[in-house]
Design a protein around this motif. Structure first.
Motif, mmCIF file in Angstrom:
data_model
loop_
_atom_site.group_PDB
_atom_site.id
_atom_site.type_symbol
_atom_site.label_atom_id
_atom_site.label_comp_id
_atom_site.label_asym_id
_atom_site.label_seq_id
_atom_site.Cartn_x
_atom_site.Cartn_y
_atom_site.Cartn_z
ATOM 1 N N GLU A 75 0.828 -1.209 0.000
ATOM 2 C CA GLU A 75 0.000 0.000 0.000
ATOM 3 C C GLU A 75 0.861 1.257 0.000
ATOM 4 O O GLU A 75 0.569 2.215 -0.698
ATOM 5 C CB GLU A 75 -0.947 -0.017 1.209
ATOM 6 C CG GLU A 75 -2.028 1.014 1.155
ATOM 7 C CD GLU A 75 -3.014 0.809 0.011
ATOM 8 O OE1 GLU A 75 -3.597 1.813 -0.431
ATOM 9 O OE2 GLU A 75 -3.212 -0.339 -0.441
ATOM 10 N N ARG A 81 0.803 4.104 -2.881
ATOM 11 C CA ARG A 81 0.533 5.498 -2.502
ATOM 12 C C ARG A 81 1.670 6.430 -2.921
ATOM 13 O O ARG A 81 1.427 7.576 -3.288
ATOM 14 C CB ARG A 81 0.273 5.627 -1.001
ATOM 15 C CG ARG A 81 -0.974 4.931 -0.545
ATOM 16 C CD ARG A 81 -2.206 5.533 -1.157
ATOM 17 N NE ARG A 81 -3.319 4.616 -1.024
ATOM 18 C CZ ARG A 81 -4.323 4.519 -1.878
ATOM 19 N NH1 ARG A 81 -4.368 5.289 -2.932
ATOM 20 N NH2 ARG A 81 -5.283 3.648 -1.694
ATOM 21 N N SER A 100 0.942 9.450 -5.438
ATOM 22 C CA SER A 100 1.186 10.838 -5.033
ATOM 23 C C SER A 100 1.853 11.632 -6.151
ATOM 24 O O SER A 100 1.676 12.836 -6.247
ATOM 25 C CB SER A 100 2.030 10.899 -3.761
ATOM 26 O OG SER A 100 3.348 10.462 -4.016
#
Length: 158
Positions: A132, A136, A140
């Protein structure tokens, strides 16, 4: 003014037992090549240009293979740095632009991420706890990446 995104994440590559077994095999073959070449040099000597090419060259190739495998085992990682997704296998490095990533698919059963660059892809094997965080970090930088996961059906036999 363009917004500067500073992302610096490192993820160590998780190797399978088969990869470790292959590395041990490479070490054994290289060690055997070095020992046999050294023995032949001592026992038969270097009697011509052909021997100069054969034995020291084989020793050099074996030493290079040992250094290569050791560097891959020690410093293999995935990096997410600013606008690039970088794969490092020892001193072998590949760099991809994160904006070229189209989608990421997480296989929950195998704990592997597949990162797609259009029709090309690469399979990421890291610690499952970091999946995860890895996704992420990429999202981003490029929030347009499609992210999904697969769940496999478990057949229960009664």
């Amino acid at each position: 003014m363009k917004k500067e995104i500073n992302v610096h994440e490192k993820f160590k590559i998780r190797f399978s037992k088969a990869i470790y077994a292959l590395c041990v095999g490479v070490y054994a073959l290289c060690l055997a090549g070095i020992i046999i070449s050294a023995w032949r040099i001592v026992h038969f000597g270097i009697n011509g240009f052909n021997d100069v090419l054969k034995y020291p060259f084989l020793i050099a190739v074996c030493l290079f293979c040992i250094v290569l495998v050791t560097s891959v085992l020690i410093s293999s990682q995935y990096l997410v740095e600013n606008e690039y997704f970088i794969t490092k296998f020892g001193f072998i490095k590949s760099k991809f632009k994160i904006k070229d990533i189209t989608s990421i698919l997480l296989d929950r059963q195998a704990d592997k991420l597949t990162v797609y660059f259009g029709e090309q892809f690469t399979v990421i094997t890291i610690n499952p706890d970091w999946n995860e965080r890895f996704v992420r970090a990429l999202l981003s930088v490029n929030p347009d990446i499609d992210y999904g996961f697969t769940l496999s059906d478990v057949n229960k036999k009664n």
